[in-house]
Design an enzyme around this catalytic site. Structure first.
Site, PDB file in Angstrom:
ATOM      1  N   GLY A 519       5.334  -2.922   8.734  1.00 42.22           N
ATOM      2  CA  GLY A 519       5.717  -3.401   7.592  1.00 42.22           C
ATOM      3  C   GLY A 519       6.992  -2.353   6.553  1.00 42.22           C
ATOM      4  O   GLY A 519       7.679  -2.071   7.637  1.00 42.22           O
ATOM      5  N   VAL A 520       7.496  -3.750   5.540  1.00 40.87           N
ATOM      6  CA  VAL A 520       8.535  -2.333   4.922  1.00 40.87           C
ATOM      7  C   VAL A 520       7.800  -2.577   3.132  1.00 40.87           C
ATOM      8  O   VAL A 520       7.203  -3.223   2.483  1.00 40.87           O
ATOM      9  CB  VAL A 520       9.505  -3.497   4.947  1.00 40.87           C
ATOM     10  CG1 VAL A 520      10.572  -2.933   3.861  1.00 40.87           C
ATOM     11  CG2 VAL A 520      10.195  -3.285   6.991  1.00 40.87           C
ATOM     12  N   GLY A 521       8.498  -1.363   2.467  1.00 39.58           N
ATOM     13  CA  GLY A 521       7.894  -0.779   1.639  1.00 39.58           C
ATOM     14  C   GLY A 521       8.749  -0.236   0.760  1.00 39.58           C
ATOM     15  O   GLY A 521       9.851  -0.620   0.657  1.00 39.58           O
ATOM     16  N   PHE A 523       9.119   2.212   0.096  1.00 41.10           N
ATOM     17  CA  PHE A 523       9.890   3.598  -0.190  1.00 41.10           C
ATOM     18  C   PHE A 523      11.382   4.188   1.462  1.00 41.10           C
ATOM     19  O   PHE A 523      12.114   4.570   1.428  1.00 41.10           O
ATOM     20  CB  PHE A 523       8.710   4.535   0.188  1.00 41.10           C
ATOM     21  CG  PHE A 523       9.107   6.514   0.542  1.00 41.10           C
ATOM     22  CD1 PHE A 523       9.942   7.023  -0.153  1.00 41.10           C
ATOM     23  CD2 PHE A 523       9.135   7.144   1.765  1.00 41.10           C
ATOM     24  CE1 PHE A 523      10.698   7.963   0.508  1.00 41.10           C
ATOM     25  CE2 PHE A 523       9.585   7.863   2.487  1.00 41.10           C
ATOM     26  CZ  PHE A 523       9.979   8.997   1.708  1.00 41.10           C
ATOM     27  N   GLY A 524      10.193   2.709   1.932  1.00 42.20           N
ATOM     28  CA  GLY A 524      11.723   2.394   3.435  1.00 42.20           C
ATOM     29  C   GLY A 524      10.324   2.237   4.546  1.00 42.20           C
ATOM     30  O   GLY A 524       8.790   0.902   3.974  1.00 42.20           O
ATOM     31  N   VAL A 526       7.636   1.347   7.829  1.00 42.28           N
ATOM     32  CA  VAL A 526       6.627   1.801   8.171  1.00 42.28           C
ATOM     33  C   VAL A 526       6.403   1.877   9.646  1.00 42.28           C
ATOM     34  O   VAL A 526       6.084   0.619  10.252  1.00 42.28           O
ATOM     35  CB  VAL A 526       5.569   1.716   7.604  1.00 42.28           C
ATOM     36  CG1 VAL A 526       4.262   2.259   8.058  1.00 42.28           C
ATOM     37  CG2 VAL A 526       4.991   1.856   6.030  1.00 42.28           C
ATOM     38  N   LYS A 540       5.797   6.905   8.230  1.00 38.61           N
ATOM     39  CA  LYS A 540       6.956   5.644   7.387  1.00 38.61           C
ATOM     40  C   LYS A 540       7.676   6.700   7.279  1.00 38.61           C
ATOM     41  O   LYS A 540       7.456   7.767   6.107  1.00 38.61           O
ATOM     42  CB  LYS A 540       5.778   5.690   5.278  1.00 38.61           C
ATOM     43  CG  LYS A 540       6.594   5.322   4.582  1.00 38.61           C
ATOM     44  CD  LYS A 540       5.679   5.198   3.599  1.00 38.61           C
ATOM     45  CE  LYS A 540       4.941   5.635   2.683  1.00 38.61           C
ATOM     46  NZ  LYS A 540       4.595   5.159   1.408  1.00 38.61           N
ATOM     47  N   ASP A 636      -2.519   0.409  -9.188  1.00 37.82           N
ATOM     48  CA  ASP A 636      -1.670  -0.845  -8.842  1.00 37.82           C
ATOM     49  C   ASP A 636      -2.642  -1.287  -7.626  1.00 37.82           C
ATOM     50  O   ASP A 636      -2.939  -1.282  -6.402  1.00 37.82           O
ATOM     51  CB  ASP A 636      -0.402  -0.196  -7.613  1.00 37.82           C
ATOM     52  CG  ASP A 636       0.230  -1.587  -7.468  1.00 37.82           C
ATOM     53  OD1 ASP A 636       0.083  -2.596  -7.935  1.00 37.82           O
ATOM     54  OD2 ASP A 636       1.442  -1.500  -6.670  1.00 37.82           O
TER      55      ASP A 636
END
Length: 852
Positions: A519-521, A523-524, A526, A540, A636
C-alpha cells in the site's frame, strides 16, 4: 484532441484579455457603482514616509501625521526610491528595535480589515531581508517568527479580518532574537457586520460551527473564477481578487464563460459587499458537457497549512442558462459532499442573481490541500454542467488565538522578555569567559609555562590511545559501516529496536519490488519483506517528497519502542542509512479490517469474528488510554487502521496523529483538529479540545461500519444515508438496527447480542464526550455481547470456518488488565517513559484508500 485543447486554451486567453479590456474601458462606471458602502474607520498608513502615497486610487498618509493614530515608539524611518518596488507603498518602512505598537482609535466596533505590507527596503544599516516578523494585536497572534525568505516573492502582503469590541485597536511589532522588526504599510478598515455569519455548516458533520465572530480570520485565497484580477478600487471593500487558473487541477477541464457585469442583478441576500459584480459576471464551466462519462468534475486544489480550520466561501451565479431549472450540480469539498443537487434557480428564482455558500473544513486527511470540486448531478440525466464564479478561503485562529503557530499573545511577550534577559546573560557570560581566558593565559605565561618545560626535560611520556582501546575502535567502525548516516540513535539508546542496513532492506524486499507493494501512505510506500530468518515484515520506506521528515522519523521510533501490546502493531526496527528513512513493522497477513467488510473479494466475516476483532481493537485502545503514566490518544481510529494478522487477531496501527493525553490536573488537550472525516468527534471538531472520548466516538463509527459493512461516509447515497453514524443512530433509536446490518448476517445474530452491540455503539456516538463510556466500559460491553452470541441457540453452519478466531487459544483479559507483552524476552517500558511521548507525524496508514 490536441487541437481541441489548444482551442480551449486560446479561447480562455481571448476571454481574459477581453475582460481586461472592458475593465479598463469601463473603470469609471465600475468605481462609481461601488460607492454604496463607506467605512466608518478607514486608516490607510504609509509607514516611514514623509508624504502621502497613492496606490490604486487610494491615498495613504504618513504614520506620524494621523491624529487618530498613536505610535508608541517611532523607531527609525527608511525611505528609498532607488529600487524597483512592486508598489509605491513599499518605498518606505518603519523599523523597530524594540516592541512597538500602532494604536488606532475605533469609532465603530465590529469587524475590521487589518492589512499589512512588508518589503525589505534596501539600506546599509539593517538587513531587513533576514528579519523574522512577529505581529500581534490585543488578542490575536497574526505572525510568529515569519521569515521573508520563505516567500516565493520578495514582498509580503497579509490581510486579516478581526472583530474589534473596544474603542481602540493595537497592532504591535515584536522584534525577536535580538533582531529588529519593520512594516511598510498598514490598513485598518471597518466592514459590514453581516459580511461573516455566526453559524456555518461543517463539512462531513451534521452540526454547524458556532462562534466565528470570536475568531480572527486570515485571507489565504480570494479568486475571481474565470475572470481577470480585480484591484481594490473596483471592490466596495477594497479587496483584491486573483485569477484562478493556476489552481485548476486540470487546466483543460474548464472553460471561461462571461457576461456584461451590468446584467448581474443583486437581491436582498447578496450585496456588492459580498463580492463585486465582476466576480459574478465570469465563471468556469465544463469544457464538454457531452462526454461519455458524465462524472467529470472541475477541481481547484489549493495548498494550506494543515494545522488550522478554514472558512470556505463559494460564489455562484447562473450566467450560462437560457431559462430556469437548467443547471443542477453537486459541490464537493475535500472529496466530501458539500451541496448535493444545487439548483441555483430554486435559490434565486431568477437568472444572473448571485448566491453564495459558506463551509468550515480542514484539509484532506494526509494531504496539505483543500480541494474544491463541482460536477453534474448524476441523478438528473438531462442536466450535465456545473459552474463556479468565485472562491474565498480564510484561515481561522486556533485555541491559542493565533493564526501562525501555537503561541498566544502572552507567550509572545514572555518570549521577547526572555530573549532580552538571555541576551544580557550571554553578554555577561562572554565577558566573564574572556576575562577567565586572559587570566589563564597570564598564569601560563608567568608560572605554568616555564615549569612544564623543566618537567619535559626530566621525563619522557608515552602517548595515550587517541580514541580509546582497540575494542572501542572496532565497535565504532562496525557501527559506522552498517549505518553511515545516523547510528547515533542506536548508540544513544539500545532499546529502540533492531538497526537494519540498507542492503538488508534491499534483500528483504527484492530491491523494493512492486510485486511486494502492500500500500501507499502519507510517509511513503509499504512493502512486504522477508528477513534472513524467514520472518515476514512490513517495510515502510519514506518518500523524500513527503511532508514528514527526520524529526518525525526519530520520534516515531522512540514512541513505538515504548508501546508493546498484543493488540498494537509492533515496530521491529529501522534503517537510516544512505539518507533513507525506513521503518520495519510486524507483518499483518490479512491487512486492514476495512478490506474484509467491503470493497474487496474477501469472504464476509461471521458475527462472532467481527465481535472478536472489535474486542481486540478495543483492548489495544484501552491500553493506550490507561497503560502508561500519561494516556495516549490515537486520534485516527478507523477500519483502515485496524489490521488483522494471519489468525485474524486485530491490532491497532498508524500512530501518526497520536497525542499524549491531558495531565492529571487537566480535562483535555487543546490542539488543532486532525483525523479522518466520518470518524471525527464532533465535540473535538467544534471546540478543538481533544480527550480519550474522541477515540471512543471514532470507535463507535467503526462499530457501525462493522455491523453494516459500508463506508463511514458515502457521498453517492441519499443525504440522510451519507454518514453511517447518523444513519445507524436513527435506526438504533427506533430499535430497528437489524434492518440496516450486513444482509450476510441476517438470521445469524443473536438478537440479545445485537441489542447490546447497538447500545454500546450508541453510547460511543453520544454528542457530548462526558456522556460516552470509557474504552474499558466499551470493552466490557463487547465481551458481554460476545458471550450472548456464544450462548445463542442459533446454529451457524459456517461457525467453524478455518479462519475463525475461536480456533485460537486466547486467554480472557479483563478490560482493566494493562499487562505488557514480551519482546525478545524483555519487558517494554510503558509507564514512566510514556510521559516523554510526543505527537508523531510519521506512522502513516499502511493502506491508504484514496477517496473521490
Amino acid at each position: 484532441m490536441v487541437v481541441t485543447v489548444m482551442m480551449v486554451g486560446f479561447l480562455r486567453w481571448v476571454s481574459v484579455v477581453s475582460l481586461l479590456a472592458v475593465v479598463f474601458l469601463d473603470g469609471f462606471i465600475i468605481s462609481s457603482s461601488y460607492a454604496a458602502f463607506t467605512p466608518v474607520d478607514n486608516y490607510l498608513i504609509a509607514c516611514g514616509s514623509s508624504q502621502n502615497v497613492t496606490v490604486d486610487g487610494r491615498v495613504y498618509v504618513p504614520d506620524t501625521q494621523s491624529s487618530s493614530l498613536v505610535l508608541t515608539d517611532q523607531g527609525s524611518s527608511i525611505v528609498s526610491s532607488n529600487f524597483l518596488a512592486p508598489s509605491p507603498i513599499y518605498q518606505s518602512a518603519r523599523v523597530f528595535p524594540r516592541p512597538t505598537s500602532f494604536q488606532f482609535e475605533i469609532r465603530q466596533s465590529g469587524r475590521h480589515w487589518v492589512r499589512l505590507y512588508f518589503y525589505p527596503v534596501p539600506n546599509s544599516e539593517y538587513a531587513l531581508n533576514s528579519t523574522l516578523l512577529t505581529v500581534v494585536t490585543d488578542d490575536f497572534v497574526l505572525l510568529n517568527n515569519h521569515s521573508l525568505k520563505d516567500q516565493n516573492r520578495p514582498y509580503l502582503f497579509k490581510e486579516y479580518l478581526i472583530n474589534v469590541t473596544s474603542d481602540h485597536l493595537s497592532i504591535t511589532f515584536v522584534p525577536m532574537n535580538g533582531s529588529v522588526s519593520f512594516v511598510n504599510g498598514i490598513e485598518v478598515v471597518s466592514v459590514p457586520d453581516d459580511l461573516i455569519v455566526d453559524q456555518v455548516p461543517q463539512v462531513a458533520l451534521s452540526t454547524p460551527f458556532v462562534g466565528i465572530p470570536t475568531l480572527a480570520l486570515e485571507t489565504v485565497y480570494r479568486l475571481n473564477v474565470g475572470g481577470p484580477r480585480i484591484v481594490p478600487m473596483n471592490d466596495t471593500l477594497g479587496r483584491t481578487w486573483e485569477n484562478d487558473q493556476k489552481f485548476l487541477y486540470y487546466n483543460d477541464s474548464a472553460k471561461v464563460e462571461s457576461v456584461d457585469p451590468s446584467t448581474i442583478s443583486y437581491g436582498e441576500v447578496v450585496s456588492p459587499e459580498i463580492a463585486p459584480n465582476w466576480v459574478y459576471a465570469t465563471a468556469e464551466i465544463m469544457v464538454n458537457v457531452d462526454v461519455a462519462n458524465v462524472i467529470f468534475n472541475i477541481t481547484w486544489s489549493l495548498p494550506v497549512d494543515p494545522s488550522f480550520l478554514y472558512l470556505i466561501r463559494l460564489h455562484f451565479c447562473d450566467i450560462i442558462s437560457m431559462a430556469l431549472n437548467q443547471l443542477v450540480f453537486d459541490v464537493y469539498i475535500n472529496s466530501y459532499s458539500g451541496i448535493a443537487g444545487l439548483d441555483l434557480s430554486r435559490q434565486t428564482n431568477v437568472l444572473r442573481r448571485p448566491y453564495y455558500a459558506d463551509f468550515v473544513s480542514n484539509v484532506s486527511s494526509g494531504s496539505p490541500f483543500i480541494n474544491i470540486s463541482i460536477g453534474p448531478d448524476t441523478t438528473i440525466m438531462d442536466v450535465s454542467n456545473a459552474t463556479l464564479n468565485g472562491l474565498e478561503i480564510m484561515k481561522m485562529s486556533n485555541d491559542a488565538r493565533s493564526l501562525e503557530g501555537s503561541l498566544s499573545v502572552r507567550d509572545i511577550y514572555s518570549g521577547a522578555e526572555k530573549t532580552k534577559k538571555k541576551l544580557t546573560v550571554i553578554v555577561a557570560v562572554v565577558l566573564g569567559i574572556v576575562a577567565a581566558v586572559l587570566l589563564v593565559v597570564l598564569y601560563y605565561c608567568c608560572f605554568a609555562g616555564p615549569r612544564s618545560k623543566r618537567l619535559r626535560r626530566a621525563h619522557s611520556w608515552l602517548p595515550l590511545p587517541l580514541y580509546g582501546n582497540s575494542h572501542t575502535i572496532s565497535k565504532v567502525s562496525t557501527i559506522s559501516q552498517k549505518s553511515g548516516t545516523a547510528s547515533c540513535i542506536s548508540m544513544a539508546n539500545s532499546n529502540l529496536g533492531r538497526t537494519f542496513t540498507f542492503q538488508e532492506i534491499m534483500e528483504a524486499t527484492n530491491k523494493f519490488d512492486d510485486a511486494l507493494l502492500l500500500g501507499v501512505g502519507g510517509f511513503g510506500k509499504v512493502y512486504k519483506g522477508t528477513l534472513d530468518d524467514a520472518t515476514n515484515v512490513a517495510v515502510k520506506r519514506g518518500n523524500p517528497r513527503s511532508e514528514q521528515g527526520l524529526t518525525e522519523f526519530q520520534t516515531e521510533i522512540q514512541m513505538l519502542s515504548k508501546l508493546r501490546h498484543r493488540h498494537l502493531v509492533s515496530l521491529i526496527g529501522y534503517c537510516d542509512e544512505r539518507s533513507e528513512m525506513i521503518l520495519v513493522y510486524e507483518y499483518m497477513a490479512n491487512g486492514p479490517l476495512r478490506s474484509h467488510l467491503y470493497g474487496s473479494d474477501f469472504p464476509p466475516l461471521m458475527w462472532k469474528q467481527r465481535l472478536e476483532i472489535c474486542i481486540g481493537a478495543a483492548r489495544g485502545l484501552h491500553y493506550l488510554h490507561t497503560g502508561a503514566t500519561q494516556s495516549i490518544i490515537h486520534r485516527d481510529v478507523k477500519t483502515t487502521n485496524i489490521l488483522l494478522d494471519e489468525n485474524f487477531v486485530a491490532k491497532v496501527a498508524d500512530f501518526g496523529l497520536s497525542k499524549t493525553g491531558p495531565a492529571l490536573d487537566q480535562t483535555h488537550v487543546s490542539t488543532a483538529v486532525k483525523g479522518s472525516f466520518g470518524y471525527l468527534d464532533p465535540e473535538y471538531f467544534r471546540r478543538q479540545q481533544l480527550t480519550e472520548k474522541s477515540d471512543v466516538y471514532s470507535f463507535g463509527v467503526v462499530l457501525m461500519e462493522v455491523l453494516c459493512s459500508r463506508p463511514a461516509l458515502n457521498p453517492v447515497l441519499p443525504r440522510e444515508q451519507v454518514s453511517i453514524a447518523e444513519w445507524a443512530m436513527m435506526w438504533q433509536k427506533k430499535g430497528l438496527l437489524s434492518h440496516i446490518m450486513d444482509p450476510y448476517l441476517s438470521g445469524k445474530v443473536n438478537p440479545a447480542s445485537l441489542k447490546k452491540f447497538g447500545e454500546t455503539a450508541e453510547k460511543c456516538l453520544a454528542e457530548q464526550g462526558v456522556d460516552r463510556p470509557t474504552m474499558g466500559d466499551v470493552l466490557w460491553n463487547l465481551e458481554y455481547a460476545l458471550q450472548l452470541q456464544e450462548t445463542s441457540s442459533l446454529n451457524d453452519p459456517d461457525d467453524n470456518s478455518t479462519n475463525h478466531i475461536a480456533d485460537i487459544s486466547v486467554p480472557h483479559v479483563h478490560p482493566f488488565d494493562n499487562s505488557m507483552s514480551m519482546i525478545n524476552g524483555a519487558h517494554s517500558v510503558t509507564d514512566d517513559d510514556a510521559e516523554d511521548l510526543t505527537t508523531s507525524a510519521v506512522f502513516s496508514q499502511l493502506v491508504n484508500p484514496r477517496g473521490r
